[in-house]
Design a protein around this motif. Structure first.
Motif, PDB file in Angstrom:
ATOM      1  N   TYR A   5       0.816  -1.262   0.109  1.00  0.00           N
ATOM      2  CA  TYR A   5       0.005  -0.217  -0.006  1.00  0.00           C
ATOM      3  C   TYR A   5       0.780   1.163   0.055  1.00  0.00           C
ATOM      4  O   TYR A   5       0.592   2.095  -0.734  1.00  0.00           O
ATOM      5  N   ALA A   6       1.990   1.345   0.752  1.00  0.00           N
ATOM      6  CA  ALA A   6       2.675   2.641   0.826  1.00  0.00           C
ATOM      7  C   ALA A   6       3.435   2.825  -0.265  1.00  0.00           C
ATOM      8  O   ALA A   6       3.691   4.140  -0.832  1.00  0.00           O
ATOM      9  N   GLU A   7       3.615   1.677  -0.906  1.00  0.00           N
ATOM     10  CA  GLU A   7       4.263   1.890  -2.596  1.00  0.00           C
ATOM     11  C   GLU A   7       3.454   2.573  -3.304  1.00  0.00           C
ATOM     12  O   GLU A   7       3.639   3.404  -4.093  1.00  0.00           O
ATOM     13  N   ASN A   8       2.055   1.871  -3.496  1.00  0.00           N
ATOM     14  CA  ASN A   8       1.062   2.494  -4.200  1.00  0.00           C
ATOM     15  C   ASN A   8       0.699   3.934  -3.840  1.00  0.00           C
ATOM     16  O   ASN A   8       0.444   4.785  -4.795  1.00  0.00           O
ATOM     17  N   LYS A  54      -9.184   0.229   2.824  1.00  0.00           N
ATOM     18  CA  LYS A  54     -10.440  -0.251   3.556  1.00  0.00           C
ATOM     19  C   LYS A  54     -10.079  -1.571   3.847  1.00  0.00           C
ATOM     20  O   LYS A  54     -10.520  -2.124   5.054  1.00  0.00           O
ATOM     21  N   GLU A  55      -9.364  -2.458   3.145  1.00  0.00           N
ATOM     22  CA  GLU A  55      -8.905  -3.878   3.398  1.00  0.00           C
ATOM     23  C   GLU A  55      -8.081  -3.833   4.572  1.00  0.00           C
ATOM     24  O   GLU A  55      -8.227  -4.710   5.381  1.00  0.00           O
ATOM     25  N   LEU A  56      -7.042  -3.151   4.478  1.00  0.00           N
ATOM     26  CA  LEU A  56      -5.986  -3.115   5.522  1.00  0.00           C
ATOM     27  C   LEU A  56      -6.735  -2.507   6.952  1.00  0.00           C
ATOM     28  O   LEU A  56      -6.293  -3.137   7.845  1.00  0.00           O
ATOM     29  N   SER A  57      -7.603  -1.592   6.897  1.00  0.00           N
ATOM     30  CA  SER A  57      -8.316  -1.257   7.816  1.00  0.00           C
ATOM     31  C   SER A  57      -9.177  -2.437   8.571  1.00  0.00           C
ATOM     32  O   SER A  57      -9.145  -2.561   9.861  1.00  0.00           O
ATOM     33  N   VAL A  65      -8.221   5.568   5.244  1.00  0.00           N
ATOM     34  CA  VAL A  65      -9.515   5.589   4.421  1.00  0.00           C
ATOM     35  C   VAL A  65     -10.283   6.877   4.550  1.00  0.00           C
ATOM     36  O   VAL A  65     -10.763   7.339   3.480  1.00  0.00           O
ATOM     37  N   ASN A  66     -10.117   7.674   5.556  1.00  0.00           N
ATOM     38  CA  ASN A  66     -10.964   9.170   5.679  1.00  0.00           C
ATOM     39  C   ASN A  66     -10.320   9.944   4.662  1.00  0.00           C
ATOM     40  O   ASN A  66     -10.908  10.715   4.101  1.00  0.00           O
TER      41      ASN A  66
END
Length: 237
Positions: A63-66, A94-97, A194-195
């Motif tokens: 995610y950090a890369e994206n 959202k998936e990571l949350s 997400v927010n």
């Protein structure tokens, strides 16, 4: 991320020491037979949970890369072309949350299981109470004298093979608490992501990143996050 990895390392050590203390006590207390077996099963179960933490951290690294690419893309392309990319990144957030919350709930259940096992351990298993959290931390430290390295090595070896039960289980409680706190922080972190992305998509006309310089600064912060995540993965693996 780092606090999660550190707490997992500390808990792994405490689990090993607690099991060693139980094994030693078991020689003289047959009543602990089932407890020792349960602790072994729990240790395997906890290790399985920690493998899930590694997968979670790996996904976080992706995610950090994206997100870094999104920042760069946003600074150099029209907003209309960035929306689809932002939606994909939002889906990952959202998936990571959700995963962070799920891992937190699983950890809470594991902590309750551990407390049930601890409640079954006879107080006399560890002999006279020689250590409490308020005691000076000298129980596992070799004496300054005699200075002979061979004697100090022997003391360290004996301490490693015969960990103090009270100290080990206290460290185990602390490790579990640390993991729980880290997972709570991560759940908040990913909900914040997400927010942020929701706000971008709700108001796509809003300027998110105004310059390539700003994009570069954000990307550098996320590169630091990537490094921290990678170090956390390596320390748990």
């Amino acid at each position: 991320m780092v606090s999660l990895a550190q707490s997992v390392q500390e808990t792994m050590t405490a689990l090993y020491n607690s099991q060693m203390a139980l094994n030693r006590a078991y020689r003289h207390h047959k009543a602990t037979d089932d407890i020792v077996d349960q602790m072994k099963q729990s240790r395997n179960m906890f290790r399985s949970d920690w493998e899930k933490y590694i997968e979670f951290l790996q996904d976080s690294h992706g995610y950090a890369e994206n997100y870094s690419f999104l920042c760069k893309f946003w600074a150099t392309h029209p907003v209309s072309e960035c929306i689809a990319f932002a939606r994909d990144v939002l889906a990952s957030a959202k998936e990571l949350s959700m995963e962070a919350r799920r891992l937190k709930a699983e950890h809470q259940r594991a902590a309750k299981t551990l407390q049930r096992y601890k409640a079954k351990i006879p107080h006399e298993v560890f002999g006279p109470a020689t250590w409490t959290p308020e005691s000076p931390d000298t129980g596992n430290t070799p004496p300054a004298s005699p200075s002979s390295l061979s004697v100090q090595f022997f003391v360290l070896a004996q301490t490693s093979l015969n960990p103090d039960g009270a100290r080990s289980f206290y460290a185990l409680d602390q490790g579990f608490a640390g993991i729980g706190a880290a997972l709570s922080d991560l759940a908040v972190f990913w909900q914040d992501q997400v927010n942020v992305l929701n706000d971008i998509l709700v108001k796509p006309g809003t300027t998110y990143i105004t310059s390539e310089e700003e994009a570069s600064q954000i990307r550098m912060r996320w590169l630091d996050v990537q490094k921290s995540i990678l170090n956390a993965i390596l320390s748990i693996s």
